[in-house]
Design a protein around this motif. Structure first.
Motif, PDB file in Angstrom:
ATOM      1  N   ARG A 170      -4.790  -6.152   3.996  1.00 28.42           N
ATOM      2  CA  ARG A 170      -5.314  -5.043   4.797  1.00 28.42           C
ATOM      3  C   ARG A 170      -4.214  -4.041   5.131  1.00 28.42           C
ATOM      4  NH1 ARG A 170     -10.121  -4.410   6.952  1.00 28.42           N
ATOM      5  NH2 ARG A 170     -10.653  -6.578   6.522  1.00 28.42           N
ATOM      6  N   GLU A 171      -3.033  -4.538   5.423  1.00 26.17           N
ATOM      7  CA  GLU A 171      -1.920  -3.632   5.723  1.00 26.17           C
ATOM      8  C   GLU A 171      -1.418  -2.947   4.439  1.00 26.17           C
ATOM      9  OE1 GLU A 171      -2.071  -6.840   6.756  1.00 26.17           O
ATOM     10  OE2 GLU A 171      -2.747  -6.292   8.777  1.00 26.17           O
ATOM     11  N   ARG A 172      -1.351  -3.695   3.347  1.00 25.95           N
ATOM     12  CA  ARG A 172      -0.882  -3.131   2.076  1.00 25.95           C
ATOM     13  C   ARG A 172      -1.811  -2.035   1.568  1.00 25.95           C
ATOM     14  NH1 ARG A 172       4.444  -4.492   0.826  1.00 25.95           N
ATOM     15  NH2 ARG A 172       4.769  -6.713   1.196  1.00 25.95           N
ATOM     16  N   ALA A 173      -3.083  -2.091   1.934  1.00 23.85           N
ATOM     17  CA  ALA A 173      -4.023  -1.058   1.499  1.00 23.85           C
ATOM     18  C   ALA A 173      -3.615   0.313   2.013  1.00 23.85           C
ATOM     19  CB  ALA A 173      -5.442  -1.389   1.967  1.00 23.85           C
ATOM     20  N   ASN A 174      -2.860   0.357   3.094  1.00 22.32           N
ATOM     21  CA  ASN A 174      -2.422   1.624   3.672  1.00 22.32           C
ATOM     22  C   ASN A 174      -1.041   2.049   3.163  1.00 22.32           C
ATOM     23  OD1 ASN A 174      -4.728   1.947   5.377  1.00 22.32           O
ATOM     24  ND2 ASN A 174      -3.868   0.407   6.772  1.00 22.32           N
ATOM     25  N   ALA A 175      -0.497   1.287   2.211  1.00 21.11           N
ATOM     26  CA  ALA A 175       0.825   1.602   1.671  1.00 21.11           C
ATOM     27  C   ALA A 175       0.710   2.553   0.487  1.00 21.11           C
ATOM     28  CB  ALA A 175       1.529   0.319   1.236  1.00 21.11           C
ATOM     29  N   TYR A 176       1.768   3.337   0.269  1.00 23.65           N
ATOM     30  CA  TYR A 176       1.842   4.217  -0.894  1.00 23.65           C
ATOM     31  C   TYR A 176       2.510   3.438  -2.046  1.00 23.65           C
ATOM     32  CZ  TYR A 176       0.576   8.069   2.189  1.00 23.65           C
ATOM     33  OH  TYR A 176      -0.104   8.894   3.068  1.00 23.65           O
ATOM     34  N   PRO A 177       2.260   3.841  -3.289  1.00 21.82           N
ATOM     35  CA  PRO A 177       2.831   3.093  -4.424  1.00 21.82           C
ATOM     36  C   PRO A 177       4.332   2.884  -4.338  1.00 21.82           C
ATOM     37  CG  PRO A 177       1.175   4.631  -5.218  1.00 21.82           C
ATOM     38  CD  PRO A 177       1.351   4.909  -3.749  1.00 21.82           C
ATOM     39  N   PHE A 178       5.086   3.891  -3.877  1.00 18.91           N
ATOM     40  CA  PHE A 178       6.545   3.765  -3.854  1.00 18.91           C
ATOM     41  C   PHE A 178       7.021   2.743  -2.813  1.00 18.91           C
ATOM     42  CE2 PHE A 178       5.609   7.184  -0.831  1.00 18.91           C
ATOM     43  CZ  PHE A 178       6.365   6.813   0.272  1.00 18.91           C
ATOM     44  N   GLU A 197       2.385   1.635 -17.179  1.00 21.88           N
ATOM     45  CA  GLU A 197       3.370   1.822 -16.121  1.00 21.88           C
ATOM     46  C   GLU A 197       2.652   2.265 -14.844  1.00 21.88           C
ATOM     47  OE1 GLU A 197       5.805   1.860 -13.552  1.00 21.88           O
ATOM     48  OE2 GLU A 197       6.648   1.154 -15.450  1.00 21.88           O
ATOM     49  N   PRO A 198       2.456   1.354 -13.873  1.00 23.96           N
ATOM     50  CA  PRO A 198       1.689   1.702 -12.680  1.00 23.96           C
ATOM     51  C   PRO A 198       2.294   2.830 -11.856  1.00 23.96           C
ATOM     52  CG  PRO A 198       2.782  -0.432 -12.430  1.00 23.96           C
ATOM     53  CD  PRO A 198       2.917  -0.039 -13.864  1.00 23.96           C
ATOM     54  N   MET A 199       3.623   2.976 -11.864  1.00 22.74           N
ATOM     55  CA  MET A 199       4.235   4.016 -11.039  1.00 22.74           C
ATOM     56  C   MET A 199       3.835   5.403 -11.511  1.00 22.74           C
ATOM     57  SD  MET A 199       5.927   4.043  -8.305  1.00 22.74           S
ATOM     58  CE  MET A 199       6.567   5.346  -7.257  1.00 22.74           C
ATOM     59  N   SER A 200       3.603   5.568 -12.820  1.00 20.56           N
ATOM     60  CA  SER A 200       3.196   6.869 -13.331  1.00 20.56           C
ATOM     61  C   SER A 200       1.675   7.004 -13.416  1.00 20.56           C
ATOM     62  CB  SER A 200       3.813   7.107 -14.718  1.00 20.56           C
ATOM     63  OG  SER A 200       3.380   6.115 -15.636  1.00 20.56           O
ATOM     64  N   SER A 201       0.942   5.907 -13.211  1.00 16.66           N
ATOM     65  CA  SER A 201      -0.515   5.943 -13.299  1.00 16.66           C
ATOM     66  C   SER A 201      -1.172   6.052 -11.926  1.00 16.66           C
ATOM     67  CB  SER A 201      -1.032   4.683 -14.008  1.00 16.66           C
ATOM     68  OG  SER A 201      -0.481   4.565 -15.296  1.00 16.66           O
ATOM     69  N   LEU A 202      -0.489   5.552 -10.900  1.00 16.56           N
ATOM     70  CA  LEU A 202      -1.011   5.662  -9.539  1.00 16.56           C
ATOM     71  C   LEU A 202      -0.577   6.983  -8.920  1.00 16.56           C
ATOM     72  CD1 LEU A 202      -0.161   2.040  -8.346  1.00 16.56           C
ATOM     73  CD2 LEU A 202      -2.452   2.933  -8.784  1.00 16.56           C
ATOM     74  N   SER A 203      -1.420   7.542  -8.080  1.00 11.52           N
ATOM     75  CA  SER A 203      -1.081   8.786  -7.393  1.00 11.52           C
ATOM     76  C   SER A 203      -0.025   8.505  -6.327  1.00 11.52           C
ATOM     77  CB  SER A 203      -2.326   9.390  -6.729  1.00 11.52           C
ATOM     78  OG  SER A 203      -1.957  10.449  -5.861  1.00 11.52           O
ATOM     79  N   PRO A 204       1.083   9.250  -6.337  1.00 17.91           N
ATOM     80  CA  PRO A 204       2.133   8.987  -5.349  1.00 17.91           C
ATOM     81  C   PRO A 204       1.809   9.513  -3.958  1.00 17.91           C
ATOM     82  CG  PRO A 204       2.754  10.839  -6.738  1.00 17.91           C
ATOM     83  CD  PRO A 204       1.466  10.302  -7.298  1.00 17.91           C
ATOM     84  N   VAL A 205       0.776  10.359  -3.843  1.00 19.57           N
ATOM     85  CA  VAL A 205       0.473  10.989  -2.548  1.00 19.57           C
ATOM     86  C   VAL A 205      -0.773  10.410  -1.890  1.00 19.57           C
ATOM     87  CG1 VAL A 205       1.611  13.142  -3.169  1.00 19.57           C
ATOM     88  CG2 VAL A 205      -0.811  12.855  -3.676  1.00 19.57           C
ATOM     89  N   HIS A 206      -1.334   9.349  -2.478  1.00 19.70           N
ATOM     90  CA  HIS A 206      -2.475   8.670  -1.874  1.00 19.70           C
ATOM     91  C   HIS A 206      -2.159   7.188  -1.725  1.00 19.70           C
ATOM     92  CE1 HIS A 206      -4.336  12.270  -3.718  1.00 19.70           C
ATOM     93  NE2 HIS A 206      -5.127  12.221  -2.672  1.00 19.70           N
ATOM     94  N   THR A 207      -2.681   6.578  -0.684  1.00 20.37           N
ATOM     95  CA  THR A 207      -2.431   5.162  -0.480  1.00 20.37           C
ATOM     96  C   THR A 207      -3.154   4.341  -1.546  1.00 20.37           C
ATOM     97  OG1 THR A 207      -4.333   4.838   0.984  1.00 20.37           O
ATOM     98  CG2 THR A 207      -2.241   5.522   2.005  1.00 20.37           C
ATOM     99  N   ILE A 208      -2.687   3.114  -1.723  1.00 26.75           N
ATOM    100  CA  ILE A 208      -3.321   2.203  -2.667  1.00 26.75           C
ATOM    101  C   ILE A 208      -4.798   2.026  -2.312  1.00 26.75           C
ATOM    102  CG2 ILE A 208      -3.396  -0.196  -3.463  1.00 26.75           C
ATOM    103  CD1 ILE A 208      -1.071   1.361  -4.630  1.00 26.75           C
ATOM    104  N   GLY A 209      -5.071   1.833  -1.025  1.00 25.56           N
ATOM    105  CA  GLY A 209      -6.443   1.620  -0.588  1.00 25.56           C
ATOM    106  C   GLY A 209      -7.347   2.800  -0.887  1.00 25.56           C
TER     107      GLY A 209
END
Length: 339
Positions: free
Chosen positions: A154-162, A107-119
């Motif tokens: 490049r723009e998505r790299a600055n997005a947060y998981p949510f 489950e990526p939503m629980s595995s990715l940090s919600p307070v850091h961008t994807i990039g």
């Protein structure tokens, strides 16, 4: 399985301990082999030990989990290494985890940090293992996001998981797992939470990336339809036991263990209206690991169980080249047992 094994799990048993309860054996004497460029599907009902087996490879087990017996031999760049003998937080294990062996979590939503961008999360892995500058790492991150089919990388790299859809988050997880071009990719039910269209896209992506990188892949799922699409070989688990394994087409064509046969019978099939039949469910429920039978784990639900099944564990019996199963019916008949 052709070729030299990249990773071999031999006779591995995993026990969960508790100060107030008896030890629980979650995985029992598992043997698996992974080969470069090939996919091994590990299938079975929820709670059968699939994810525990996968996490053991990366030494990501809970503190109360103990690899009691066996070895996990990985052909690392410097030679063969028994992962079991490495401490989970050692430099040697960290050099393997994430760089040479990566994992796509369920489950990526629980595995990715919600307070850091994807990039930032992908950059961190690249900087840690590849010793690149932050700018170089970001360029590779953007390239990876583009490679896994994320538009506007490049723009998505600055997005947060949510801020991403489920499909895009899963693609970001795949990009993270591929950041250091691993030799082995573990995919733990990577399509479970996705709609059918996105699921097909992710499976196509994994196949393409495997061809590009030549990776071995351990694909964990309970969906036999997915197995038929992605796997070269299959291992069927039940209550911590690998009860049957072999070439995926041979096992699907002629399953030998009653549990594998039951799984195949319970798969929905498209039929003409005049030929419609009810699904055949597997009767009963999976026993608690605390009440595991001494013999065959499937005894309490097996329609063919006979005298030796509850008390004697079946041996791994060859069915054909590379196809083995643990079932007394392969070595005895009911008549012989009763004689």
């Amino acid at each position: 399985m052709a070729g030299k094994p990249l990773l071999s799990i031999n006779d591995m048993s995993i026990v969960f301990t508790s100060p107030d309860e008896p030890d629980i054996e979650a995985v029992r004497q598992v043997d698996l082999t992974l080969t470069p460029g090939k996919t091994l599907a590990l299938v079975g009902e929820s709670g059968c030990g699939k994810s525990v087996t996968a996490r053991a490879v990366l030494r990501l087990l809970d503190k109360n989990a103990d690899i009691r017996t066996g070895e996990i031999v990985y052909e690392a760049e410097g030679g063969a290494v028994d992962v079991v003998r490495l401490k989970p937080d050692s430099l040697a294990m960290r050099a393997i985890r994430g760089a040479q062996i990566s994992m796509i979590f369920q489950e990526p939503m629980s595995s990715l940090s919600p307070v850091h961008t994807i990039g930032n999360q992908i950059d961190e892995i690249i900087v840690l293992h590849e010793r690149l500058t932050q700018k170089q790492a970001r360029e590779r991150t953007v390239s990876l996001l583009d490679q896994v089919g994320i538009p506007g990388a490049r723009e998505r790299a600055n997005a947060y998981p949510f801020e991403l859809s489920g499909g895009l988050r899963q693609r970001a997880m795949i990009a993270m797992a591929l950041a250091c071009t691993p030799k082995l990719l573990i995919a733990d039910e990577p399509t479970t939470a996705l709609d059918v269209t996105t699921q097909a896209q992710i499976l196509d992506l994994l196949r393409q990336l495997q061809d590009d990188f030549g990776m071995a892949m351990l694909f964990i799922t309970h969906d036999l339809g997915v197995v038929a699409e992605v796997a070269d070989d299959i291992a069927v688990m039940y209550l911590g036991d690998v009860v049957e394994q072999g070439d995926v087409f041979e096992v699907f064509k002629a399953p030998k263990h009653p549990y594998t046969q039951a799984l195949m019978s319970s798969v929905p099939r498209l039929q003409r209206k005049s030929e419609r039949t009810r699904l055949t469910p597997i009767k009963g429920t999976v026993p608690s690991p605390k009440d595991r039978p001494v013999g065959c784990a499937f005894t309490s639900r097996c329609p063919h169980a006979f005298a030796p099944c509850p008390t004697i564990r079946p041996e791994r019996t060859p069915v054909s080249e590379g196809h083995v199963a643990r079932c007394h019916l392969l070595t005895h008949t009911k008549e012989e047992a009763l004689a």
